[in-house]
Design an enzyme around this catalytic site. Structure first.
Site, PDB file in Angstrom:
ATOM      1  CD  GLU A  89     -16.633   6.076 -13.081  1.00 23.13           C
ATOM      2  OE1 GLU A  89     -17.580   5.274 -13.155  1.00 23.13           O
ATOM      3  OE2 GLU A  89     -15.850   6.141 -12.144  1.00 23.13           O
ATOM      4  CB  CYS A 102     -13.388  13.395 -10.524  1.00 21.83           C
ATOM      5  SG  CYS A 102     -12.490  11.855 -10.604  1.00 21.83           S
ATOM      6  CB  CYS A 109      -7.416   1.039 -16.028  1.00 23.78           C
ATOM      7  SG  CYS A 109      -5.823   1.640 -15.403  1.00 23.78           S
ATOM      8  CB  CYS A 113      -4.969  -0.999  -8.599  1.00 21.47           C
ATOM      9  SG  CYS A 113      -3.663  -0.052  -9.419  1.00 21.47           S
ATOM     10  CB  CYS A 116      -9.008   0.127  -8.850  1.00 23.66           C
ATOM     11  SG  CYS A 116      -9.654   1.351  -9.993  1.00 23.66           S
ATOM     12  N   GLY A 158      -8.918   5.083 -15.390  1.00 19.97           N
ATOM     13  CA  GLY A 158      -7.697   5.100 -16.200  1.00 19.97           C
ATOM     14  C   GLY A 158      -6.453   5.543 -15.465  1.00 19.97           C
ATOM     15  CD  GLU A 159      -1.384   5.774 -14.100  1.00 22.42           C
ATOM     16  OE1 GLU A 159      -1.871   5.514 -13.001  1.00 22.42           O
ATOM     17  OE2 GLU A 159      -0.697   6.802 -14.293  1.00 22.42           O
ATOM     18  CB  SER A 190      -4.457  10.987  -9.500  1.00 19.51           C
ATOM     19  OG  SER A 190      -4.254  10.017  -8.491  1.00 19.51           O
ATOM     20  CB  SER A 212      -2.328   6.201  -6.081  1.00 20.01           C
ATOM     21  OG  SER A 212      -3.181   7.188  -6.632  1.00 20.01           O
ATOM     22  CG  LEU A 213       3.187   5.429  -1.202  1.00 20.38           C
ATOM     23  CD1 LEU A 213       4.221   5.317  -2.308  1.00 20.38           C
ATOM     24  CD2 LEU A 213       3.732   6.241  -0.035  1.00 20.38           C
ATOM     25  CG  ASN A 214      -3.017   3.420  -2.698  1.00 25.15           C
ATOM     26  OD1 ASN A 214      -3.315   4.485  -2.153  1.00 25.15           O
ATOM     27  ND2 ASN A 214      -3.476   3.102  -3.879  1.00 25.15           N
ATOM     28  CG  ASN A 289     -16.407   4.115  -1.991  1.00 22.38           C
ATOM     29  OD1 ASN A 289     -17.293   3.449  -1.465  1.00 22.38           O
ATOM     30  ND2 ASN A 289     -16.641   5.231  -2.655  1.00 22.38           N
ATOM     31  CB  CYS A 332     -11.961   4.699  -9.264  1.00 20.97           C
ATOM     32  SG  CYS A 332     -10.846   4.858 -10.555  1.00 20.97           S
TER      33      CYS A 332
HETATM   34  N1  SAH Z   1      -4.836   5.566 -11.970  1.00 18.90           N
HETATM   35  C1  SAH Z   1      -4.731   6.793 -11.231  1.00 18.90           C
HETATM   36  C2  SAH Z   1      -5.999   7.622 -11.216  1.00 18.90           C
HETATM   37  C3  SAH Z   1      -7.293   6.898 -11.003  1.00 18.90           C
HETATM   38  S1  SAH Z   1      -7.590   6.249  -9.350  1.00 18.90           S
HETATM   39  C4  SAH Z   1      -4.236   6.530  -9.821  1.00 18.90           C
HETATM   40  O1  SAH Z   1      -4.117   5.375  -9.439  1.00 18.90           O
HETATM   41  O2  SAH Z   1      -3.935   7.476  -9.104  1.00 18.90           O
HETATM   42  C5  SAH Z   1      -7.779   7.679  -8.352  1.00 18.90           C
HETATM   43  C6  SAH Z   1      -7.588   7.412  -6.868  1.00 18.90           C
HETATM   44  O3  SAH Z   1      -8.637   6.573  -6.383  1.00 18.90           O
HETATM   45  C7  SAH Z   1      -6.279   6.719  -6.524  1.00 18.90           C
HETATM   46  O4  SAH Z   1      -5.658   7.354  -5.422  1.00 18.90           O
HETATM   47  C8  SAH Z   1      -6.708   5.315  -6.142  1.00 18.90           C
HETATM   48  O5  SAH Z   1      -5.799   4.733  -5.236  1.00 18.90           O
HETATM   49  C9  SAH Z   1      -8.086   5.583  -5.538  1.00 18.90           C
HETATM   50  N2  SAH Z   1      -9.018   4.443  -5.545  1.00 18.90           N
HETATM   51  C10 SAH Z   1      -9.205   3.544  -6.521  1.00 18.90           C
HETATM   52  N3  SAH Z   1     -10.141   2.648  -6.155  1.00 18.90           N
HETATM   53  C11 SAH Z   1     -10.565   3.006  -4.933  1.00 18.90           C
HETATM   54  C12 SAH Z   1     -11.515   2.467  -4.016  1.00 18.90           C
HETATM   55  N4  SAH Z   1     -12.242   1.387  -4.332  1.00 18.90           N
HETATM   56  N5  SAH Z   1     -11.688   3.098  -2.829  1.00 18.90           N
HETATM   57  C13 SAH Z   1     -10.968   4.201  -2.529  1.00 18.90           C
HETATM   58  N6  SAH Z   1     -10.070   4.751  -3.354  1.00 18.90           N
HETATM   59  C14 SAH Z   1      -9.849   4.160  -4.537  1.00 18.90           C
END
Ligand code: SAH
Length: 349
Positions: A89, A102, A109, A113, A116, A158-159, A190, A212-214, A289, A332
């Protein structure tokens, strides 16, 4: 295997076509803002016919098929693109006067996570640099004239650090002259925090980085992103601190997806600001999301704004990325999830 045409850099094209002037014309032709043709043309203006035809015969030209296209009311458009049987996508997100594309860096992947959607699909294969660049070309060709594509973010499936050779090549081609010549700061890769890849990316690329610290503690982060156990928060942030000294002009972002009751408290906001001490990163808050089966929920808008205010009060640039295209599930992995309910073949553990 030699890279395919969209992924060749100027020097490689010059070698293939017999001179840098021809290479520049070929790049201008390829990266002109229009839909990708089904086949390479017989002639490209300004490129010697014999050299072009030799090159075109050898080049494997495989533009993707658009197998899904959904536009939401806010103009966000999500594509499902088929590359020889593998679907990925790509999303185009308009804002005032410009759009962002994007792109996906892998089909699926291998990271796990929990929040995701891509993770639920498993892993199909790595994408080649030309496939990453084709996503940009397809999405750019349909951008509204009032909002041409100026930015690319590697935030699709993907990563990127797990497919770094191809990602670095794609980023290099996106920023090279004479076309498409995006600014290095307008290309953002990212990462979920794959430390060795991040270190190499920061050494080899001028493009922007988003981490992506989270979460603000390793206990919480490891529950959300299992590989935090291998590369914990302190190690990731030390690397960003070093890079801020080595590359003061680089744009760096810290992404922070907010989950109600998990990482959205006042103490998290304060810890986040403190952790980023000495790192000139902009913070992007992303309310979760949710997708079908997602175990987590987004905080209320009021909680998101309170979190943002606390981070800003500590002197940090901090924006909220409200979900775009929510009705087309533009997070994603979600479009492919809708189209392939079974996902990809799971990766062996
Ligand atoms: N693997 C990479 C790039 C893909 S995810 C990464 O982790 O950065 C891109 C961004 O979307 C990341 O910041 C991730 O934390 C966020 N993301 C993934 N799933 C999500 C979701 N369901 N809702 C909101 N953000 C999400």
């Amino acid at each position: 295997m030699a890279p395919r045409f969209p992924a060749l850099d100027l020097d490689e094209l010059a070698a293939a076509l017999g001179g840098p002037a021809r290479a520049r014309r070929a790049l201008r032709w390829l990266y002109a803002e229009r839909a990708l043709p089904e086949a390479l043309p017989d002639v490209v203006p300004g490129v010697a016919a014999a050299a072009w035809s030799r090159f075109a015969r050898a080049a494997e030209w495989r533009p993707p098929r658009v197998v899904g296209r959904q536009a939401s009311a806010d103009g966000t458009t999500k594509y499902a693109l088929d590359f020889a049987g593998t679907t990925v996508e790509t999303v185009r997100i308009p804002s005032t006067g410009r759009s962002t594309v994007c792109v996906s860096s892998q089909a699926g992947c291998t990271r796990r996570c929990v929040f995701c959607a891509t993770q639920t699909l498993g892993f199909a294969r790595q994408l080649r640099a030309d496939e990453i660049l084709a996503q940009f070309l397809v999405a750019r060709a349909e951008a509204p004239a009032t909002a041409p594509v100026r930015n690319v973010v590697f935030m699709g499936m993907g990563e990127p650090m797990d497919n770094l050779d191809e990602v670095l090549r794609a980023a290099r081609v996106l920023t090279q002259g004479p076309a498409p010549q995006l600014r290095a700061r307008s290309v953002t890769v990212s990462t979920s925090g794959v430390l060795p890849g991040m270190a190499r990316f920061l050494r080899e690329s001028d493009a922007s980085l988003a981490l992506s610290l989270n979460a603000t503690t390793d206990a919480t982060r490891a529950a959300l992103m299992p590989h935090d156990r291998v590369w914990p928060i302190a190690a990731l942030l030390d690397l960003l601190r070093d890079d801020a000294r080595a590359h003061p002009r680089r744009l760096t972002f810290v992404e922070y997806v907010l989950f109600a009751g998990v990482n959205d408290g006042d103490a998290d906001a304060d810890r986040l600001a403190a952790l980023l001490d000495g790192i000139p990163a902009r913070v992007n808050l992303i309310p979760h999301n949710p997708f079908p089966g997602s175990p987590l929920v987004a905080p209320s808008a009021a909680r998101v704004l309170a979190f943002q205010a606390r981070v800003v009060a500590r002197g940090r640039r901090c924006m909220v990325r409200w979900p775009r295209g929510r009705e087309i599930a533009a997070a994603c992995g979600q479009l492919v999830l809708a189209e392939h309910a079974d996902g990809f073949a799971a990766v062996p553990a």
